[in-house]
Design an enzyme around this catalytic site. Structure first.
Site, mmCIF file in Angstrom:
data_model
loop_
_atom_site.group_PDB
_atom_site.id
_atom_site.type_symbol
_atom_site.label_atom_id
_atom_site.label_comp_id
_atom_site.label_asym_id
_atom_site.label_seq_id
_atom_site.Cartn_x
_atom_site.Cartn_y
_atom_site.Cartn_z
ATOM 1 N N TRP A 110 12.664 -1.167 -29.929
ATOM 2 C CA TRP A 110 13.515 -1.815 -28.921
ATOM 3 C C TRP A 110 14.853 -1.095 -28.838
ATOM 4 O O TRP A 110 15.166 -0.290 -29.722
ATOM 5 C CB TRP A 110 13.743 -3.303 -29.259
ATOM 6 C CG TRP A 110 13.960 -4.136 -28.024
ATOM 7 C CD1 TRP A 110 15.130 -4.680 -27.594
ATOM 8 C CD2 TRP A 110 12.977 -4.459 -27.035
ATOM 9 N NE1 TRP A 110 14.931 -5.328 -26.394
ATOM 10 C CE2 TRP A 110 13.628 -5.213 -26.032
ATOM 11 C CE3 TRP A 110 11.621 -4.179 -26.889
ATOM 12 C CZ2 TRP A 110 12.967 -5.687 -24.889
ATOM 13 C CZ3 TRP A 110 10.951 -4.660 -25.760
ATOM 14 C CH2 TRP A 110 11.617 -5.399 -24.783
ATOM 15 N N ASP B 238 23.412 -1.359 -23.767
ATOM 16 C CA ASP B 238 24.064 -2.191 -22.759
ATOM 17 C C ASP B 238 23.257 -3.461 -22.516
ATOM 18 O O ASP B 238 22.165 -3.636 -23.066
ATOM 19 C CB ASP B 238 24.235 -1.396 -21.457
ATOM 20 C CG ASP B 238 22.901 -1.090 -20.797
ATOM 21 O OD1 ASP B 238 21.940 -0.706 -21.498
ATOM 22 O OD2 ASP B 238 22.799 -1.252 -19.567
ATOM 23 N N GLU C 280 19.706 -3.140 -21.805
ATOM 24 C CA GLU C 280 18.906 -2.617 -22.920
ATOM 25 C C GLU C 280 18.392 -1.210 -22.682
ATOM 26 O O GLU C 280 17.333 -0.829 -23.149
ATOM 27 C CB GLU C 280 17.709 -3.550 -23.213
ATOM 28 C CG GLU C 280 18.035 -5.019 -23.117
ATOM 29 C CD GLU C 280 16.957 -5.911 -23.706
ATOM 30 O OE1 GLU C 280 15.951 -6.116 -23.021
ATOM 31 O OE2 GLU C 280 17.127 -6.389 -24.844
ATOM 32 N N GLU C 281 19.148 -0.420 -21.938
ATOM 33 C CA GLU C 281 18.672 0.921 -21.576
ATOM 34 C C GLU C 281 19.556 2.053 -22.078
ATOM 35 O O GLU C 281 19.058 3.123 -22.411
ATOM 36 C CB GLU C 281 18.560 1.018 -20.040
ATOM 37 C CG GLU C 281 17.484 0.112 -19.483
ATOM 38 C CD GLU C 281 17.472 0.033 -17.964
ATOM 39 O OE1 GLU C 281 16.467 -0.417 -17.402
ATOM 40 O OE2 GLU C 281 18.479 0.404 -17.335
ATOM 41 N N GLU D 228 12.985 -13.357 -11.800
ATOM 42 C CA GLU D 228 14.051 -12.422 -12.157
ATOM 43 C C GLU D 228 14.542 -11.661 -10.930
ATOM 44 O O GLU D 228 15.739 -11.463 -10.725
ATOM 45 C CB GLU D 228 13.524 -11.438 -13.206
ATOM 46 C CG GLU D 228 14.539 -10.424 -13.692
ATOM 47 C CD GLU D 228 13.908 -9.462 -14.705
ATOM 48 O OE1 GLU D 228 13.096 -8.601 -14.305
ATOM 49 O OE2 GLU D 228 14.230 -9.585 -15.911
#
Ligand code: NAG
Ligand code: NAG
Ligand code: NAG
Ligand code: NAG
Ligand code: NAG
Ligand code: NAG
Ligand code: NAG
Ligand code: NAG
Length: 572
Positions: free
Chosen positions: A139, A195, A198-199, A423
């Site tokens: 992750w 960030d 999550e990238e 989303e």
């Protein structure tokens, strides 16, 4: 004159029409959003079977994407929404759930996970299984906004308890949880982070902004409950964070660069979300904390919104001064790269927060930085200060209210009958995409509706802060790590250590650390590195400038919180 009257009347009619459309959407969507949010919280939420008490699932979706996890960021934003409702006196029944959240997060803090243990970096872990066990897959970790947002939620609750004669629960139950998070923020803010999407692994505006807020609130709470030993440390790091926060502003582009890495434009909803989640009505339009109505945040908002006008076909044909659907960032390709409900609502929320702050101030300022933003609503407006009694103020604020309503109307257009909020929605056809019933989407609807009603969160101390003249970093407490490696070498060849942190040259071989051969064939060096952190490193040989790396994999250690550490390696 006659023409002016007619066009003002036409504007008035369309404003009223849009406003009543939005009123009616809010009255139906509001209870749906509240119920949708609660359905995603254990143990009794109807869509969160298996979630422990107080655990927020991100979404019930288990495939494409699998979001049946609990994220510290999402959960904290969701509970901040509920805690704001509770402390405003709107719903006393939320208290049990808030106490469950506290218990759940106290347990989650203690779970050793791939980012570390509670004392060695584990608080930066972004997500957990919903039965309060560690998620051990690959992750983007760590994500250092989580502890800051969690402490902000709990401090908001703590302040209410203090005002309601329950200091013992604050000191005995909440403070130990809050302190772990704030110590983590204080010690680790100056290290890179993934960030909020999550990238990207670099420094991130949203993370810096919420970290800054959390330490200000934490220092005030600590003072109030007599925990004075942490106050000066938190204040020092809060000043450092406020200084660093200024560096994200891009004066040439007129926007806030969301991340220091990532190789994108840096135009990103990250910055709009930071502005609404750090709104403090007492700070007015303060630019140092990028308040919603500050000239920098308004300029940023225009650049952000405009970046989506031509890339989504659902936005085509919409006037350049009217609301459009917005997404995370223009370069986004995740699930096709679509508009998100929560980012489009966030634009409206920043505008409503601005209207609330201007109303409180009794004036608004147009500066050279915010001129392009305001000229969308009145092409002839010039820089200056406009009191609420002026026609310029009325013209601008009426148009801005209508513009803000437009963003709610866009999300309303793409909300399916039934009111469920996923989303995203498709960039070319507006149908829901990606995770269904996203808890954060529901929370974002509730916070924008509250902002439109003029409701504000409690102040966090943003008013009147001075930005230090020079910025200092904070590597946090360090520990001395001795690297020992057995390596036989030939004449003229030397051994160095290179690794993932500044103290080891950030993998730059020209900044690698030279080792001593005093105990040949053991080469050795002692380096001060950040305590409680994970470090990757390798040894290298350098002869006449030629570098030879040892073979894979990278070596890895987690440094202790204090004391010293010694590695004993053999060259591979
Ligand atoms: C917790 O949930 C994870 C993921 O679903 C599962 O693999 C694990 O067995 C569960 N652990 C316990 C103790 O229930
Ligand atoms: C203080 O608040 C906690 C958490 O809701 C509650 O359990 C406790 O009964 C309260 N104590 C008092 C004295 O009100
Ligand atoms: C407008 O600018 C003046 C002068 O800088 C400042 O004192 C005032 O607080 C500002 N008002 C608002 C609403 O930004
Ligand atoms: C705004 O706050 C008032 C008072 O707390 C509350 O009754 C109302 O429901 C809130 N409005 C929204 C839309 O959240
Ligand atoms: C650490 O702080 C310094 C000073 O503000 C800043 O230049 C540097 O970019 C920061 N690094 C990280 C990773 O936050
Ligand atoms: C490491 O830190 C200690 C204590 O702060 C200091 O005395 C020492 O000089 C430092 N060593 C290096 C190599 O920087
Ligand atoms: C070692 O770390 C570097 C820098 O992060 C990375 O590029 C490389 O892939 C890593 N090597 C292995 C085998 O994981
Ligand atoms: C390395 O060797 C030293 C001295 O024998 C020992 O104290 C230390 O624990 C060893 N380090 C590790 C990580 O095993």
């Amino acid at each position: 004159m006659r023409r002016f009257v007619l066009s003002a009347l036409a504007l008035c009619v369309s404003v009223v029409a849009q406003s009543s459309t939005v009123d009616s959407y809010i009255s139906t969507e509001s209870p749906i959003a509240q119920a949708g949010l609660l359905a995603n919280i254990g143990p009794d939420g109807s869509k969160s079977s298996g979630a422990y008490p107080g655990v927020v699932i991100a979404s019930p979706s288990t495939t494409n994407p699998d979001y049946l996890y609990t994220w510290v960021r999402d959960s904290s934003l969701v509970f901040k929404t509920l805690i704001d409702q509770f402390t405003a006196g709107n719903d006393a029944s939320l208290r049990t759930l808030i106490d469950d959240f506290t218990t759940a997060e106290a347990a989650i803090q203690q779970i050793t996970n791939p980012s570390g243990s509670v004392s060695t970096g584990g608080l930066g872990e972004p997500k957990f299984n919903i039965n309060e066990t560690a998620f051990t897959g690959a992750w983007g970790r760590p994500q250092r906004d989580g502890p800051a947002l969690r402490s902000t939620a709990l401090i908001t609750y703590a302040n209410w308890l203090l005002a309601n004669n329950n200091a013992s629960y604050v000191s005995n139950t909440l403070w130990p949880i809050i302190k772990l998070d704030l110590d983590y923020v204080s010690n680790n803010w100056n290290q890179s982070t993934f960030d909020l999407w999550e990238e990207i692994d670099s420094s991130s505006f949203f993370t810096t902004a919420v970290q800054h807020m959390s330490l200000r609130q934490g220092s005030t709470l600590a003072t109030a409950i007599g925990q004075t030993s942490v106050v000066s440390g938190y204040n020092t790091q809060a000043d450092n964070l406020l200084c660093f926060l200024q560096s994200y502003w891009n004066p040439t582009g007129g926007y806030i660069t969301a991340n220091t890495g990532g190789g994108r434009s840096g135009i990103d909803a990250n910055t709009v979300l930071a502005s609404i989640h750090t709104f403090d009505v007492d700070a007015g339009c303060d630019a140092a904390t990028f308040q919603p109505c500050s000239d920098v945040a308004l300029s940023n908002l225009k650049v952000y919104v405009d970046s989506f006008r031509s890339i989504y076909s659902i936005n085509s044909g919409i006037a350049s001064d009217a609301a459009v659907a917005t997404g995370r960032y223009p370069e986004d390709v995740y699930q096709g790269g679509n508009p998100w409900y929560l980012t489009t609502f966030a634009v409206a929320e920043q505008l409503y927060d601005s209207l609330t702050a201007w109303s409180k101030a009794g004036s608004l300022n147009v500066t050279s930085t915010s001129l392009a933003f305001f000229q969308q609503f009145s092409s002839g407006v010039t820089a200056g200060s406009y009191a609420s009694s002026t026609s310029t103020y009325s013209t601008l604020t009426t148009a801005i209210k209508n513009f803000a309503d437009g963003f709610i109307a866009v999300d309303a257009t793409y909300t399916p009958s039934g009111g469920a909020l996923a989303e995203q929605y498709g960039r070319s056809n507006g149908t829901p995409v990606s995770a269904v019933d996203l808890t954060w989407s529901y929370a974002s609807a509730l916070t924008v509706f509250a902002a439109r009603a003029g409701n504000v969160s409690a102040s966090w101390g943003a008013a009147g802060l001075a930005v230090p003249a020079t910025c200092s970093g904070n590597s946090g407490p360090t520990v001395a790590v001795t690297f020992n490696v057995d390596a036989t070498t030939v004449e003229g060849e030397n051994i160095y250590v290179s690794g993932s942190v500044g103290a080891l040259g950030n993998w730059d071989t020209s900044s690698a650390i030279a080792m001593s051969a005093a105990n040949y064939p053991t080469w050795s060096v002692t380096v001060n590195v950040t305590a409680s952190s994970n470090i990757q490193y390798k040894y290298i040989r350098i002869q006449n400038g030629a570098v030879t790396w040892e073979s894979d994999p990278n070596n890895s250690i987690t440094t202790p919180a204090s004391g010293t550490y010694t590695t004993n390696d053999t060259w591979r």
